[in-house]
Design an enzyme around this catalytic site. Structure first.
Site, mmCIF file in Angstrom:
data_model
loop_
_atom_site.group_PDB
_atom_site.id
_atom_site.type_symbol
_atom_site.label_atom_id
_atom_site.label_comp_id
_atom_site.label_asym_id
_atom_site.label_seq_id
_atom_site.Cartn_x
_atom_site.Cartn_y
_atom_site.Cartn_z
ATOM 1 N N GLN A 1 0.941 -1.330 0.162
ATOM 2 C CA GLN A 1 0.038 -0.043 0.217
ATOM 3 C C GLN A 1 0.784 1.418 -0.403
ATOM 4 O O GLN A 1 0.153 2.501 -0.420
ATOM 5 C CB GLN A 1 -0.600 -0.645 1.329
ATOM 6 N N ASP A 2 1.785 1.225 0.243
ATOM 7 C CA ASP A 2 3.149 2.699 0.769
ATOM 8 C C ASP A 2 3.083 2.891 -0.745
ATOM 9 O O ASP A 2 3.681 2.561 -1.907
ATOM 10 C CB ASP A 2 4.304 1.765 0.798
ATOM 11 N N ALA A 3 3.222 4.692 -0.810
ATOM 12 C CA ALA A 3 2.684 5.141 -2.113
ATOM 13 C C ALA A 3 3.871 5.303 -2.525
ATOM 14 O O ALA A 3 5.100 5.340 -3.825
ATOM 15 C CB ALA A 3 2.249 6.814 -0.894
#
Length: 333
Positions: free
Chosen positions: A274-276
């Site tokens: 999920q990490d941008a």
DNA sequence: ATCCAGGCTCCTG
DNA sequence: CAGGAGCATGGA
């Protein structure tokens, strides 16, 4: 044959480093923000204060070429290119149990106990990871061995840019942390759960944490103070169990759970898809027009099994604009 | 000015 | 259960 992996000399502790270790790469990562307040990189060393088992110590950690560990008259009995991480106590040398805990902390901080050879073998066959592991050979996954610090830092970093997150962390540390002075330098300790358990939401919103995340920080501090959560009781042999336990904590969602698993609980298979920043690193590294979906990321990562955290960490590193000032020796297994 | 950043909870339909 | 609003500030 058992090799000498560390040596305790009162004022100094020497830790054997593996062959797949590059102190300059680690320092470069630790120096990524000029706004960092819980350690300081200076003159080829990193300085940090920490509290171990209730005792405050201030440290200098640097690197010594060659095998300084063990009997000087005997041959080194391990790696072809031995090196030594040297911990020097700036504060008066503490008793043995504290020194041992300090050594443990630094081992975890620099992730000295992971054998990176399987990761490098895998990464060398991956078109995306290969240039990264060649450029940053010896970079270890720098972590937050302290659970409260790891979780709180993750809360702070949720949905804000990293520069602002560092500003928030500095305000939190300078408001609720302790300071150690040594030879004109001030070293800040990350606040204890006790300090934040008794803080008010208003105190934290004044620092510009949004109300919701202020509640997460205080709530988690209380969980730790009351003994409901600890690193020990969170650690388990089963990744899924740890993941579930983390997700049950208010404020910990999928991203935070994976982040804490990789940065504190030593889970090499943790994977914050999920990490941008990970998404941006993949977009850049793969030459995509858009950030990849989580499904696309998982598909691309099928070969990374067991090493997702390290792959993520090296991809994060690829986004940092840090130049090393020395001639790098790039050697892959 | 506009977009987005190392997201999570809670409320709808 | 999927989808989306709300949170709320500041860097680029």
């Amino acid at each position: 044959m058992e090799s000498v992996l560390w040596q305790d000399q009162e004022k100094e502790i020497l830790l054997q480093t593996p062959a797949e270790f590059c102190f300059e790469e680690c320092l470069a990562f630790l120096a990524r923000s000029a706004n960092e307040c819980t350690h300081e990189v200076r003159d080829g060393a990193v300085y940090k204060a920490l509290k171990v088992d209730g005792e405050v110590v201030a440290l200098k950690v640097d690197f010594v070429q060659g095998n300084a560990v063990g009997d000087a008259f005997s041959e080194p009995d391990f790696t072809p290119e031995p090196g030594t991480l040297r911990i020097t106590f700036l504060t008066p040398p503490p008793k043995q149990s504290i020194r041992a805990a300090t050594a443990r902390y630094v081992r975890d901080w620099f992730d000295l106990d992971t054998d990176l050879r399987p990761f490098y073998e895998m990464a060398h066959k991956d078109s995306l990871l290969r240039p990264l592991v060649e450029a940053h050979f010896g970079l270890r996954l720098l972590g937050y061995p302290d659970l409260f610090e790891a979780v709180t830092w993750a809360f702070i970093g949720q949905q804000v840019n990293l520069a602002f997150a560092y500003t928030l962390k500095r305000r939190l540390v300078e408001t609720f942390g302790e300071q150690v002075q040594h030879e004109g330098h001030a070293y800040w300790l990350f606040p204890t759960p006790e300090a934040l358990a008794s803080a008010s939401v208003e105190q934290l919103t004044t620092l510009k944490l949004i109300r919701q995340r202020a509640e997460y920080v205080i709530g988690f501090a209380k969980l730790m103070v009351e003994g409901h959560v600890s690193k020990a009781n969170l650690s388990s042999s089963d990744l899924a169990t740890m993941r579930k336990a983390l997700l049950s904590i208010r404020g910990v969602g999928p991203w935070t759970a994976e982040y804490v698993l990789m940065k504190c609980l030593n889970q090499r298979a943790a994977f914050p898809v999920q990490d941008a920043a990970l998404q941006n690193a993949l977009k850049q590294g793969l030459g995509l027009d858009e950030k990849p979906s989580q499904a696309t990321i998982r598909e691309r990562a099928t070969g990374w099994t067991g090493w997702e955290a390290y792959a993520t960490f090296y991809l994060w590193r690829s986004l940092l604009k840090i130049e090393l000032s020395y001639e790098k020796i790039s050697k892959i297994v």
